[in-house]
Design a protein around this motif. Structure first.
Motif, PDB file in Angstrom:
ATOM      1  N   PHE A  80       0.670  -0.978  -0.099  1.00 48.33           N
ATOM      2  CA  PHE A  80       0.154   0.185   0.369  1.00 48.33           C
ATOM      3  C   PHE A  80       0.956   1.430   0.029  1.00 48.33           C
ATOM      4  CE2 PHE A  80      -2.766   3.194   2.580  1.00 48.33           C
ATOM      5  CZ  PHE A  80      -3.538   3.531   1.687  1.00 48.33           C
ATOM      6  N   GLU A  81       1.759   1.147   0.145  1.00 53.09           N
ATOM      7  CA  GLU A  81       2.237   2.574   0.819  1.00 53.09           C
ATOM      8  C   GLU A  81       3.421   2.737  -0.534  1.00 53.09           C
ATOM      9  OE1 GLU A  81       5.762   1.573   3.941  1.00 53.09           O
ATOM     10  OE2 GLU A  81       3.550   1.733   5.546  1.00 53.09           O
ATOM     11  N   SER A  82       3.383   1.671  -1.238  1.00 53.96           N
ATOM     12  CA  SER A  82       3.998   1.691  -2.561  1.00 53.96           C
ATOM     13  C   SER A  82       3.227   2.222  -3.367  1.00 53.96           C
ATOM     14  CB  SER A  82       4.995   0.447  -3.379  1.00 53.96           C
ATOM     15  OG  SER A  82       6.028   0.131  -2.362  1.00 53.96           O
ATOM     16  N   VAL A  83       1.804   2.599  -3.139  1.00 57.42           N
ATOM     17  CA  VAL A  83       0.803   2.753  -4.797  1.00 57.42           C
ATOM     18  C   VAL A  83       0.683   4.249  -4.262  1.00 57.42           C
ATOM     19  CG1 VAL A  83      -1.095   3.487  -4.428  1.00 57.42           C
ATOM     20  CG2 VAL A  83      -0.906   1.089  -3.557  1.00 57.42           C
ATOM     21  N   GLN A  84       1.880   4.906  -2.928  1.00 58.96           N
ATOM     22  CA  GLN A  84       2.189   6.574  -3.393  1.00 58.96           C
ATOM     23  C   GLN A  84       3.329   6.692  -4.896  1.00 58.96           C
ATOM     24  OE1 GLN A  84       2.661   8.924   0.452  1.00 58.96           O
ATOM     25  NE2 GLN A  84       1.195   6.184   1.855  1.00 58.96           N
ATOM     26  N   GLU A  85       4.556   5.519  -4.676  1.00 57.99           N
ATOM     27  CA  GLU A  85       5.665   5.580  -5.583  1.00 57.99           C
ATOM     28  C   GLU A  85       4.902   5.831  -6.914  1.00 57.99           C
ATOM     29  OE1 GLU A  85       8.640   2.618  -3.746  1.00 57.99           O
ATOM     30  OE2 GLU A  85       8.070   3.242  -1.410  1.00 57.99           O
ATOM     31  N   TRP A  86       4.584   4.792  -7.146  1.00 58.87           N
ATOM     32  CA  TRP A  86       3.794   4.080  -8.491  1.00 58.87           C
ATOM     33  C   TRP A  86       3.009   5.332  -8.941  1.00 58.87           C
ATOM     34  CZ3 TRP A  86       5.413   0.078 -11.354  1.00 58.87           C
ATOM     35  CH2 TRP A  86       5.935  -0.245 -11.024  1.00 58.87           C
ATOM     36  N   VAL A  87       2.159   6.269  -8.099  1.00 63.39           N
ATOM     37  CA  VAL A  87       1.581   7.864  -8.144  1.00 63.39           C
ATOM     38  C   VAL A  87       2.857   8.388  -8.820  1.00 63.39           C
ATOM     39  CG1 VAL A  87      -0.498   9.107  -7.834  1.00 63.39           C
ATOM     40  CG2 VAL A  87      -0.181   6.596  -7.206  1.00 63.39           C
ATOM     41  N   ALA A  88       2.912   8.624  -8.032  1.00 63.34           N
ATOM     42  CA  ALA A  88       4.539   9.683  -8.250  1.00 63.34           C
ATOM     43  C   ALA A  88       5.601   9.722  -9.658  1.00 63.34           C
ATOM     44  CB  ALA A  88       5.523  10.048  -6.802  1.00 63.34           C
ATOM     45  N   GLU A  89       5.601   8.484  -9.894  1.00 61.87           N
ATOM     46  CA  GLU A  89       6.336   8.220 -11.235  1.00 61.87           C
ATOM     47  C   GLU A  89       5.072   8.279 -12.413  1.00 61.87           C
ATOM     48  OE1 GLU A  89       9.231   5.701 -12.212  1.00 61.87           O
ATOM     49  OE2 GLU A  89       7.313   4.421 -12.351  1.00 61.87           O
TER      50      GLU A  89
END
Length: 208
Positions: A93-102
Motif C-alpha cells: 500500500f505504501e508503494s502505491v504512493q511511489e507508483w502514483v508519483a512516478e
C-alpha cells in the motif's frame, strides 16, 4: 457503431494480483498459477458505454524493481491507471504512493485514477496481520489524489468487473466521444490477448 480506443495501465508491486485481476475480466477465467510479468503484456477488451463501443487496451505491467525503467515506457499516452495493492500488506500500500508519483511525473494529461485493494478473500489474515491496510486508510488516500477506491478478490472474482466497467465509464465522462487513437508503438515484444486468444506481434526489441 463508433469505436473509441483508450489506454489503461495496471500498476503495483509484484504479487499483488494485477494479472489475476485482469484475466477474469477479459477472459472470464481465473488463473490459479501466474508467473511474474516481465515488462508488460497487453490485453484488449471491448464494451459498450452510452451507445459507444470502447476498446480498452489494458497494460499489465511488471512489479519487480528491476523492471521499473521498462514499465515507465508504457506510461506514455495513458488515459487511465489502476494501481493495485494487497490489503494484507502495508508495504504494498505504501508503494502505491511511489507508483502514483512516478505516473504523474510522466503523464501530464488528464486521466482516470483508480486504487484497488486486492485479496479481500484473506480477511482473516487481514484482521490478524499487523501490516493489514484498513478500508478507511485506503479510501481516504485515494480520495486525496482524486482517485476512486475499490476492494476485490481476484481469486473469487469478486468486485473485479465493476472496477473496469467504472473505469470505462470514467473515461467516457472525461474524454467524451473524442476518437483520438492512443495506440502507440512500443519497442518491446508483447503478448497481446484479444478476447482470450493470444498472438505474438512482429516487433523488434526485448522478448517478453
Amino acid at each position: 457503431m463508433q469505436t473509441i480506443s483508450r489506454k489503461v495501465i495496471v500498476l503495483g508491486n509484484q504479487g499483488v494480483g494485477k494479472t489475476s485481476i485482469i484475466t477474469p475480466y477479459v477472459q472470464k477465467s481465473y488463473l490459479n498459477n501466474t508467473t511474474p510479468t516481465v515488462g508488460g503484456s497487453l490485453f484488449v477488451h471491448r464494451l459498450e458505454v452510452d451507445n459507444f463501443s470502447i476498446k480498452l487496451q489494458i497494460w499489465d505491467t511488471a512489479g519487480q524493481e528491476r523492471y521499473r525503467s521498462v514499465v515507465s515506457m508504457f506510461y506514455r499516452g495513458t488515459n487511465a491507471a489502476i494501481i493495485v495493492f494487497d490489503v494484507t500488506s502495508q508495504q504494498t500500500f505504501e508503494s502505491v504512493q511511489e507508483w502514483v508519483a512516478e505516473l504523474k511525473t510522466i503523464v501530464e494529461s488528464p486521466m482516470v485514477l483508480c486504487v484497488v485493494g486486492n485479496k479481500i478473500d484473506l480477511r482473516k489474515n487481514r484482521q490478524e496481520c499487523i501490516a493489514f491496510v484498513t478500508r478507511d486508510d485506503a479510501y481516504h488516500y485515494a480520495k486525496s489524489i482524486g482517485a476512486s477506491y475499490y476492494e476485490c478478490s481476484a481469486m473469487q472474482d469478486q468486485g473485479v468487473e465493476v472496477i473496469f466497467d467504472d473505469v470505462a465509464g470514467g473515461l467516457q465522462r472525461l474524454f467524451g466521444n473524442n476518437c483520438t487513437r492512443n495506440e502507440e508503438t512500443v519497442n518491446l515484444s508483447i503478448r497481446r490477448t484479444v478476447h482470450g486468444s493470444a498472438v505474438r506481434p512482429r516487433c523488434c526489441g526485448v522478448s517478453i
